[in-house]
Motif scaffolding. Structure first.
Motif, PDB file in Angstrom:
ATOM      1  N   ILE A  95       0.685  -1.124   0.069  1.00 44.53           N
ATOM      2  CA  ILE A  95       0.223  -0.070  -0.115  1.00 44.53           C
ATOM      3  C   ILE A  95       0.938   1.298  -0.030  1.00 44.53           C
ATOM      4  O   ILE A  95       1.915   1.332   0.736  1.00 44.53           O
ATOM      5  N   GLU A  96       0.420   2.375  -0.920  1.00 41.50           N
ATOM      6  CA  GLU A  96       1.284   3.738  -1.057  1.00 41.50           C
ATOM      7  C   GLU A  96       0.555   4.552  -0.318  1.00 41.50           C
ATOM      8  O   GLU A  96      -0.901   4.846  -0.832  1.00 41.50           O
ATOM      9  N   LEU A  97       1.053   5.430   0.560  1.00 41.02           N
ATOM     10  CA  LEU A  97       0.351   6.429   1.130  1.00 41.02           C
ATOM     11  C   LEU A  97       1.299   7.814   0.936  1.00 41.02           C
ATOM     12  O   LEU A  97       2.491   7.579   1.075  1.00 41.02           O
ATOM     13  N   GLU A  98       0.470   8.762   0.852  1.00 45.61           N
ATOM     14  CA  GLU A  98       1.055  10.261   0.909  1.00 45.61           C
ATOM     15  C   GLU A  98       0.248  11.088   1.617  1.00 45.61           C
ATOM     16  O   GLU A  98      -1.001  10.700   1.823  1.00 45.61           O
ATOM     17  N   ASN A 111      -2.225   3.285  12.710  1.00 49.03           N
ATOM     18  CA  ASN A 111      -3.502   3.521  12.381  1.00 49.03           C
ATOM     19  C   ASN A 111      -3.898   3.792  10.901  1.00 49.03           C
ATOM     20  O   ASN A 111      -4.865   3.222  10.509  1.00 49.03           O
ATOM     21  N   GLU A 112      -3.049   4.622  10.134  1.00 48.02           N
ATOM     22  CA  GLU A 112      -3.309   5.162   8.732  1.00 48.02           C
ATOM     23  C   GLU A 112      -3.096   3.901   8.189  1.00 48.02           C
ATOM     24  O   GLU A 112      -3.953   3.577   6.978  1.00 48.02           O
ATOM     25  N   HIS A 113      -2.319   2.838   8.573  1.00 46.46           N
ATOM     26  CA  HIS A 113      -2.000   1.625   7.757  1.00 46.46           C
ATOM     27  C   HIS A 113      -3.016   0.871   7.685  1.00 46.46           C
ATOM     28  O   HIS A 113      -3.509   0.263   6.819  1.00 46.46           O
ATOM     29  N   ILE A 114      -3.301   0.696   8.851  1.00 44.74           N
ATOM     30  CA  ILE A 114      -4.471  -0.588   9.151  1.00 44.74           C
ATOM     31  C   ILE A 114      -5.724  -0.365   8.660  1.00 44.74           C
ATOM     32  O   ILE A 114      -6.463  -1.130   8.487  1.00 44.74           O
ATOM     33  N   LYS A 115      -6.115   1.015   8.913  1.00 45.20           N
ATOM     34  CA  LYS A 115      -7.449   1.465   8.553  1.00 45.20           C
ATOM     35  C   LYS A 115      -7.735   1.228   6.953  1.00 45.20           C
ATOM     36  O   LYS A 115      -8.690   1.251   6.494  1.00 45.20           O
TER      37      LYS A 115
END
Length: 128
Positions: free
Chosen positions: A69-72, A82-86
């Motif tokens: 998963i890629e987040l920015e 929390n941002e990852h798991i949700k």
């Protein structure tokens, strides 16, 4: 174009194999914009399985070495775990003991899950 995408994805799978180790993930955050007085410090990002993958336009792009998963667009008070798991049910986050305490069988099963995630990701590239 497809071969280039597959080659890039394959390199990512190989490169990320070393990212089971916290210290290796932490080393990727050399130019991370959030350092102090925030939740998304390099240490917390690495603990949540993230690797820093910045580009010219987005200095705060991270990718989970396991679920990809890629987040920015991080804000100082964003909690990486929390941002990852949700956003994704990641097998790495589901570990019930430290990585170094895994048996060989547990590691093998974990790595097979990571490979399966990679193959699903590549399949999505092919379908696009």
């Amino acid at each position: 174009m497809l071969l280039k995408e597959l080659g890039s994805a394959s390199k990512l799978l190989s490169d990320f194999k070393d990212m089971y180790e916290y210290e290796n993930r932490l080393k990727t955050f050399t130019n991370w914009p959030f350092r102090e007085n925030c939740k998304c410090t390099p240490e917390n990002m690495a603990k949540a399985g993230f690797v820093h993958c910045p580009d010219e336009n987005e200095p705060d792009v991270v990718k989970c070495f396991f679920c990809l998963i890629e987040l920015e667009g991080w804000e100082p008070n964003d909690d990486p775990w929390n941002e990852h798991i949700k956003r994704y049910n990641c097998g790495f986050l589901a570990l019930t003991k430290p990585f170094d305490d895994l048996t060989m069988e547990e590691y093998y099963m974990l790595e097979m899950t990571r490979l399966r995630t990679f193959l699903v990701s590549v399949n999505q590239i092919i379908l696009i």
